[in-house]
Enzyme design. Structure first.
Site, PDB file in Angstrom:
ATOM      1  N   ASP A  57       0.822  -1.202   0.000  1.00 26.18           N
ATOM      2  CA  ASP A  57       0.000   0.000   0.000  1.00 26.18           C
ATOM      3  C   ASP A  57       0.861   1.259   0.000  1.00 26.18           C
ATOM      4  O   ASP A  57       2.088   1.193  -0.046  1.00 26.18           O
ATOM      5  CB  ASP A  57      -1.037  -0.029   1.128  1.00 26.18           C
ATOM      6  CG  ASP A  57      -0.390  -0.170   2.491  1.00 26.18           C
ATOM      7  OD1 ASP A  57       0.711   0.362   2.679  1.00 26.18           O
ATOM      8  OD2 ASP A  57      -0.994  -0.826   3.359  1.00 26.18           O
ATOM      9  N   LYS A  79      -4.646   3.002  -0.821  1.00 27.98           N
ATOM     10  CA  LYS A  79      -5.837   3.843  -0.779  1.00 27.98           C
ATOM     11  C   LYS A  79      -5.392   5.213  -0.297  1.00 27.98           C
ATOM     12  O   LYS A  79      -5.526   5.525   0.885  1.00 27.98           O
ATOM     13  CB  LYS A  79      -6.871   3.272   0.185  1.00 27.98           C
ATOM     14  CG  LYS A  79      -7.535   2.023  -0.358  1.00 27.98           C
ATOM     15  CD  LYS A  79      -8.553   1.499   0.593  1.00 27.98           C
ATOM     16  CE  LYS A  79      -7.888   0.666   1.651  1.00 27.98           C
ATOM     17  NZ  LYS A  79      -8.772  -0.152   2.433  1.00 27.98           N
ATOM     18  N   MET A 191      -2.364   9.654  11.760  1.00 23.62           N
ATOM     19  CA  MET A 191      -3.410  10.123  10.840  1.00 23.62           C
ATOM     20  C   MET A 191      -4.061  11.432  11.314  1.00 23.62           C
ATOM     21  O   MET A 191      -5.288  11.571  11.272  1.00 23.62           O
ATOM     22  CB  MET A 191      -4.481   9.038  10.654  1.00 23.62           C
ATOM     23  CG  MET A 191      -3.980   7.879   9.827  1.00 23.62           C
ATOM     24  SD  MET A 191      -5.143   6.522   9.744  1.00 23.62           S
ATOM     25  CE  MET A 191      -4.688   5.564  11.158  1.00 23.62           C
TER      26      MET A 191
HETATM   27  C1  SAM Z   1      -3.029   3.743   8.455  1.00 22.16           C
HETATM   28  S1  SAM Z   1      -1.840   4.284   9.645  1.00 22.16           S
HETATM   29  C2  SAM Z   1      -0.705   2.947   9.552  1.00 22.16           C
HETATM   30  C3  SAM Z   1       0.253   2.891  10.695  1.00 22.16           C
HETATM   31  C4  SAM Z   1       1.293   1.808  10.531  1.00 22.16           C
HETATM   32  N1  SAM Z   1       0.698   0.486  10.580  1.00 22.16           N
HETATM   33  C5  SAM Z   1       2.388   1.913  11.587  1.00 22.16           C
HETATM   34  O1  SAM Z   1       2.505   0.994  12.429  1.00 22.16           O
HETATM   35  O2  SAM Z   1       3.129   2.908  11.575  1.00 22.16           O
HETATM   36  C6  SAM Z   1      -1.067   5.573   8.737  1.00 22.16           C
HETATM   37  C7  SAM Z   1      -0.435   6.634   9.614  1.00 22.16           C
HETATM   38  O3  SAM Z   1       0.776   6.146  10.178  1.00 22.16           O
HETATM   39  C8  SAM Z   1       1.674   7.233  10.350  1.00 22.16           C
HETATM   40  N2  SAM Z   1       2.902   6.949   9.602  1.00 22.16           N
HETATM   41  C9  SAM Z   1       3.174   5.854   8.871  1.00 22.16           C
HETATM   42  N3  SAM Z   1       4.418   5.907   8.373  1.00 22.16           N
HETATM   43  C10 SAM Z   1       4.949   7.070   8.799  1.00 22.16           C
HETATM   44  C11 SAM Z   1       6.212   7.699   8.630  1.00 22.16           C
HETATM   45  N4  SAM Z   1       7.199   7.142   7.920  1.00 22.16           N
HETATM   46  N5  SAM Z   1       6.402   8.911   9.217  1.00 22.16           N
HETATM   47  C12 SAM Z   1       5.449   9.467   9.962  1.00 22.16           C
HETATM   48  N6  SAM Z   1       4.233   8.923  10.161  1.00 22.16           N
HETATM   49  C13 SAM Z   1       3.992   7.734   9.599  1.00 22.16           C
HETATM   50  C14 SAM Z   1       0.975   8.469   9.823  1.00 22.16           C
HETATM   51  O4  SAM Z   1       0.324   9.114  10.900  1.00 22.16           O
HETATM   52  C15 SAM Z   1      -0.022   7.883   8.867  1.00 22.16           C
HETATM   53  O5  SAM Z   1      -1.114   8.745   8.649  1.00 22.16           O
END
Ligand code: SAM
Length: 270
Positions: A57, A79, A191
């Site tokens: 994704d 998505k 998010m």
């Molecule tokens: C659908 S959630 C998924 C989280 C993911 N499973 C995790 O454990 O990090 C998506 C959110 O994770 C955060 N996120 C994911 N990767 C990131 C990154 N490299 N830097 C900052 N925030 C991140 C953001 O807040 C983003 O909107």
């Protein structure tokens, strides 16, 4: 037989890329971590190296896709901004079809699949279709960001607890954040970009000091990581002014003061 079945050769388990035959339909869910490929677990890396097909994704960084062998089929099922460009049901159907076709299937998700990753829904669908699932955890973006910013989320001078919260509920409205931030607490908000104003309002109406520091961490652990230090009161202004883009998270709490301390120490050393 559906078009997806035709694509993956359903009901006729074939040879996998490494010449073995998959015994029963199986999908391996792998946490890709926050972006730096060095943060993939060894088990996750091995699963990717031997996969026939990888469904990924938008949170999986291009640097991770780059390390896949060229003969692994990569299928984007993202998505962006939670849009409905591909439904969860479609993703599950593709996983099931590929697994039933005898392929070694990896479902690659950003961060840790078990944290705000909709893994529960995929697990239910795969189990219901008789597909076995292995799960390889990943480094969640909160701990990735903590390491790269050197903000210890539970620095003993500032916090005795840490909470991970998503700003988004299933229906789109702001999640409950009352009682999660403040003295002795660290809150990491996933998010949150499009809900920054609502978050500020919620924190202030919860009696949180508007001067409580917040670190906005965009693209944590990636080459283009950005860190913006602001406050609860100024959060939405900082997001807009700096044109913060996804993926980004907010670290809310007094532990953020240690970011400035680390910065000053580095500047003094230089
Ligand atoms: C659908 S959630 C998924 C989280 C993911 N499973 C995790 O454990 O990090 C998506 C959110 O994770 C955060 N996120 C994911 N990767 C990131 C990154 N490299 N830097 C900052 N925030 C991140 C953001 O807040 C983003 O909107």
């Amino acid at each position: 037989m559906s078009s997806l079945d035709l694509l993956y050769g359903a009901a006729s388990p074939g040879a996998t890329r490494d010449g073995t035959t998959a015994k029963s339909p199986r999908v391996t869910l792998v946490g890709a971590g926050p972006g730096d490929p060095g943060l993939l677990t060894r088990k996750g890396y091995d699963a990717l190296q031997t996969a026939d097909v990888v469904f990924f994704d938008e949170l999986v960084s291009p640097d991770i896709i780059d390390i896949l062998p060229t003969n692994v089929r990569c299928i984007y099922v993202g998505k962006p901004n939670q849009s409905a460009s591909i439904s969860q049901a479609d993703i599950c159907q593709q996983l099931v079809s590929a697994a039933r076709g005898g392929l070694k299937v990896v479902r690659l998700k950003g961060g840790d699949p078990m944290i705000f990753g909709r893994t529960g829904e995929e697990l239910d669908a795969l189990r219901a279709a008789g597909v076995d699932v292995d799960i390889v955890p990943g480094i969640t973006s909160a701990t990735g960001a903590a390491a790269s910013t050197r903000i210890s989320l539970t620095h003993r001078d500032y916090a005795q607890q840490v909470t991970f919260v998503t700003a988004a509920r299933r229906e789109g409205e702001l999640a409950e954040v009352r009682g999660l931030a403040g003295k002795g607490r660290t809150l990491v908000v996933y998010m949150g970009i499009t809900r920054a104003r609502a978050l500020t309002d919620a924190f202030l109406s919860d009696g949180i000091d508007g001067a409580l520091p917040v670190a906005i961490v965009e693209n944590a652990t990636r080459a283009d990581e950005r860190v913006i230090i602001t406050t609860v009161a100024e959060l939405s202004i900082a997001v807009a002014h700096n044109d913060v883009r996804s993926p980004a998270l907010f670290i809310v709490g007094d532990v953020v003061r240690t970011y400035a301390a680390a910065d000053q120490a580095a500047a003094a050393e230089a």
